[in-house]
Design a protein around this motif. Structure first.
Motif, mmCIF file in Angstrom:
data_model
loop_
_atom_site.group_PDB
_atom_site.id
_atom_site.type_symbol
_atom_site.label_atom_id
_atom_site.label_comp_id
_atom_site.label_asym_id
_atom_site.label_seq_id
_atom_site.Cartn_x
_atom_site.Cartn_y
_atom_site.Cartn_z
ATOM 1 N N GLN A 20 0.826 -1.203 0.000
ATOM 2 C CA GLN A 20 0.000 0.000 0.000
ATOM 3 C C GLN A 20 0.863 1.257 0.000
ATOM 4 O O GLN A 20 0.590 2.216 -0.723
ATOM 5 C CB GLN A 20 -0.923 0.001 1.235
ATOM 6 N N ARG A 21 1.937 1.247 0.804
ATOM 7 C CA ARG A 21 2.839 2.410 0.851
ATOM 8 C C ARG A 21 3.534 2.613 -0.495
ATOM 9 O O ARG A 21 3.696 3.734 -0.960
ATOM 10 C CB ARG A 21 3.884 2.230 1.955
ATOM 11 N N SER A 22 3.963 1.513 -1.103
ATOM 12 C CA SER A 22 4.622 1.616 -2.411
ATOM 13 C C SER A 22 3.681 2.224 -3.442
ATOM 14 O O SER A 22 4.076 3.106 -4.222
ATOM 15 C CB SER A 22 5.087 0.232 -2.876
ATOM 16 N N PHE A 23 2.449 1.759 -3.460
ATOM 17 C CA PHE A 23 1.466 2.294 -4.399
ATOM 18 C C PHE A 23 1.242 3.787 -4.166
ATOM 19 O O PHE A 23 1.235 4.582 -5.118
ATOM 20 C CB PHE A 23 0.142 1.537 -4.255
ATOM 21 N N GLN A 24 1.075 4.186 -2.892
ATOM 22 C CA GLN A 24 0.862 5.594 -2.574
ATOM 23 C C GLN A 24 2.053 6.447 -3.001
ATOM 24 O O GLN A 24 1.880 7.545 -3.533
ATOM 25 C CB GLN A 24 0.615 5.770 -1.076
ATOM 26 N N PHE A 25 3.270 5.938 -2.752
ATOM 27 C CA PHE A 25 4.463 6.700 -3.134
ATOM 28 C C PHE A 25 4.518 6.928 -4.633
ATOM 29 O O PHE A 25 4.717 8.051 -5.102
ATOM 30 C CB PHE A 25 5.731 5.977 -2.676
ATOM 31 N N ASP A 78 2.788 21.627 -1.786
ATOM 32 C CA ASP A 78 1.632 21.069 -1.081
ATOM 33 C C ASP A 78 1.570 19.551 -1.247
ATOM 34 O O ASP A 78 1.253 18.815 -0.300
ATOM 35 C CB ASP A 78 0.338 21.699 -1.606
ATOM 36 N N LYS A 79 1.881 19.080 -2.462
ATOM 37 C CA LYS A 79 1.818 17.640 -2.725
ATOM 38 C C LYS A 79 2.937 16.884 -2.003
ATOM 39 O O LYS A 79 2.713 15.791 -1.474
ATOM 40 C CB LYS A 79 1.890 17.386 -4.233
ATOM 41 N N ILE A 80 4.145 17.458 -1.989
ATOM 42 C CA ILE A 80 5.268 16.811 -1.298
ATOM 43 C C ILE A 80 5.005 16.779 0.203
ATOM 44 O O ILE A 80 5.257 15.768 0.879
ATOM 45 C CB ILE A 80 6.594 17.541 -1.610
ATOM 46 N N TYR A 81 4.480 17.900 0.721
ATOM 47 C CA TYR A 81 4.153 17.958 2.152
ATOM 48 C C TYR A 81 3.135 16.878 2.506
ATOM 49 O O TYR A 81 3.295 16.156 3.499
ATOM 50 C CB TYR A 81 3.605 19.343 2.506
ATOM 51 N N ALA A 82 2.098 16.773 1.701
ATOM 52 C CA ALA A 82 1.048 15.786 1.974
ATOM 53 C C ALA A 82 1.619 14.370 1.924
ATOM 54 O O ALA A 82 1.289 13.526 2.780
ATOM 55 C CB ALA A 82 -0.094 15.947 0.971
ATOM 56 N N MET A 83 2.480 14.090 0.938
ATOM 57 C CA MET A 83 3.062 12.758 0.819
ATOM 58 C C MET A 83 3.937 12.431 2.041
ATOM 59 O O MET A 83 3.796 11.358 2.653
ATOM 60 C CB MET A 83 3.901 12.649 -0.455
ATOM 61 N N ASP A 111 1.675 12.181 5.258
ATOM 62 C CA ASP A 111 0.803 11.004 5.287
ATOM 63 C C ASP A 111 1.586 9.706 5.448
ATOM 64 O O ASP A 111 1.194 8.822 6.211
ATOM 65 C CB ASP A 111 -0.037 10.932 4.009
ATOM 66 N N LEU A 112 2.715 9.598 4.726
ATOM 67 C CA LEU A 112 3.489 8.351 4.766
ATOM 68 C C LEU A 112 4.415 8.296 5.983
ATOM 69 O O LEU A 112 4.699 7.228 6.506
ATOM 70 C CB LEU A 112 4.298 8.180 3.483
#
Length: 484
Positions: free
Chosen positions: A25-30, A70-75, A78-79
């Motif tokens: 799941q983490r790999s997919f999200q990354f 914003d996208k890098i912060y969220a990633m 979250d991860l």
């Protein structure tokens, strides 16, 4: 007659399945998020080429940086885990766009804390005793929580001094290794397209170093070794290193001396609180003194010993009573082979003397394999060395822009970079980030000249060189931050 069937435990099956699927799941999200961020920049590169107005181009880049931030912060948020360390590395004023820095700097100190009941179980299992038998008191709220561990302030039975208890988050190692391997695959992709730098070797060294961070016994040994070296090399150690409580150290628990001080990120607020002009001469001299102490310690560790603390991000630095700087967290340390230590000493002198021939020789000695794409190859190699290995950026370079056609990394492709040298590179970049944050433009290479000369002289590689003694600064920070 058939025996009774065991009870069907659905919750246990769900928990085991969730644990097994979590790395996938983490790999997919990354990958979904990383490809989205990268694609945004690639599309913009095409759009910028169609726009002739320079101001409009800059505005387009600014909007893209804000969106990507914003996208890098969220990633990273979250991860968590390893991606909090990624935020520390790329969220530097000299290395990343300002929009990224503004968003990522808040991630450096904050990671989800493990509940105290779980912490208690880990401590009692690792140390083999009940908490009440060992500690007079222990704070249930951590002083801080990072990607691998969190720390609690405490006091041992029968003692009057406070100590710090560092406890590893359960189950974090496997997830962090998954994250690193995903980053390695991503690095292989982008180094074949936009960034002509051996990023894969860099990520391999990160994998090795972070793997070491899960062994707190190794960290305790490193802390004691560096503390002893700095005390033996100076009349007064340039930085404070916590003492280890040896009988309370395991692979997952580390107990050490508590050091009281001001986080370096709060230095500006502290100066202003005391009625001192943060932009005045006194504050500027204080900041230079702080950087001077850190730079001296690192120059001695890297060039004289080869064994050094490799993680000087702001969260690991305190300003303490008596003008001292404290350096915390020895999970990431590096022991440079003599060949690389002396090769780097030679490169330091090349940078200080602005000697392109010596810089080229140093690259070969260090095993940095480059491919030139320009006519003035030696000058660009020197500029690349200044950009990578000095805190003071070359003339005309305000920030590192690896995607720019004028970037040294575009002109000089780094095809092979020794994994072991990455820790030096990262240390210099972290020191540069501190200098930019404090508003002090200085050259660590210039400060390290006497240590480089001393190292080469001891190895018989310099003759007739007078190693100038460095002048000692006196307790400015003592007067500034701890008066009255």
């Amino acid at each position: 007659m058939l025996g009774k069937m065991p009870p069907f435990d659905l919750s246990s099956i769900q928990e085991n399945l969730s644990t097994q699927l979590r790395p996938w799941q983490r790999s997919f999200q990354f990958w979904v998020r990383a490809v989205d961020i990268y694609a945004g920049y690639k599309v913009l590169q095409v759009r910028v080429c169609l726009e002739k107005d320079k101001q409009k181009q800059e505005a387009m880049w600014g909007r893209q940086h804000e969106l990507a931030a914003d996208k890098i912060y969220a990633m990273c948020s979250d991860l968590g885990g390893f991606f909090l360390k990624v935020a520390q590395i790329i969220g530097k004023p000299d290395l990343a766009p300002a929009a990224w820095v503004r968003r990522l700097v808040t991630l450096c100190d904050h990671a989800p804390a493990t509940p105290f009941d779980v912490v208690q179980l880990v401590l009692e299992r690792e140390l083999g005793r009940n908490l009440g038998e060992m500690f007079e008191k222990i704070d249930t709220d951590p002083l801080g929580s990072a990607s691998i561990a969190q720390v609690h302030r405490a006091r041992l039975k029968g003692d009057k001094s406070d100590i710090v208890v560092k406890v590893q988050h359960p189950g974090v190692q496997e997830l962090m290794m998954t994250d690193i391997r995903n980053l390695q695959a991503f690095a292989l992709c982008i180094q074949k397209t936009d960034i002509k730098f051996d990023l894969y070797s860099v990520t391999k060294e990160m994998e090795k170093q972070i793997g070491y961070e899960f062994d707190f016994m190794r960290e305790a040994d490193a802390m004691e070794r560096i503390r002893r070296f700095l005390l033996e090399s100076n009349k007064r150690s340039p930085v404070l290193v916590p003492r280890v409580v040896r009988n309370l150290v395991t692979r997952r628990v580390l107990v050490m001396e508590y050091i009281d001080g001001i986080p370096i990120m709060n230095l500006g607020e502290e100066i202003a609180k005391r009625g001192i002009n943060p932009h005045g001469k006194v504050a500027a001299a204080a900041k230079q003194n702080i950087l001077g102490s850190l730079t001296k310690a690192y120059g001695q560790m890297i060039l004289k010993s080869g064994f050094f603390h490799a993680d000087p991000h702001p969260g690991n630095i305190l300003i303490c009573k008596g003008s001292q700087v404290a350096l915390l967290d020895y999970g990431q340390v590096k022991d440079l082979p003599d060949k690389l230590r002396l090769g780097y000493a030679n490169l330091v002198l090349a940078i200080v003397n602005r000697d392109p021939v010596r810089a080229s020789e140093s690259y070969r000695e260090l095993g940095i394999d480059t491919l030139s794409k320009c006519q003035n190859e030696q000058q660009e190699l020197l500029k690349l060395a200044e950009t990578m290995f000095d805190t003071k950026l070359p003339p005309g370079v305000a920030t590192l822009q690896p995607f720019s056609e004028e970037s040294s990394i575009k002109k000089i492709a780094v095809q092979a970079f020794p994994e072991e040298l990455f820790s030096v590179l990262r240390t210099v970049h972290l020191l540069r980030g501190l200098s930019v944050g404090l508003g002090v433009n200085y050259s660590c290479a210039e400060q390290w000249r006497p240590f480089a000369e001393e190292a080469l002289l001891a190895a018989g590689r310099l003759e007739g060189t007078n190693v100038k003694p460095r002048r000692r600064r006196r307790g400015l920070m003592k007067r500034l931050l701890w008066r009255g």
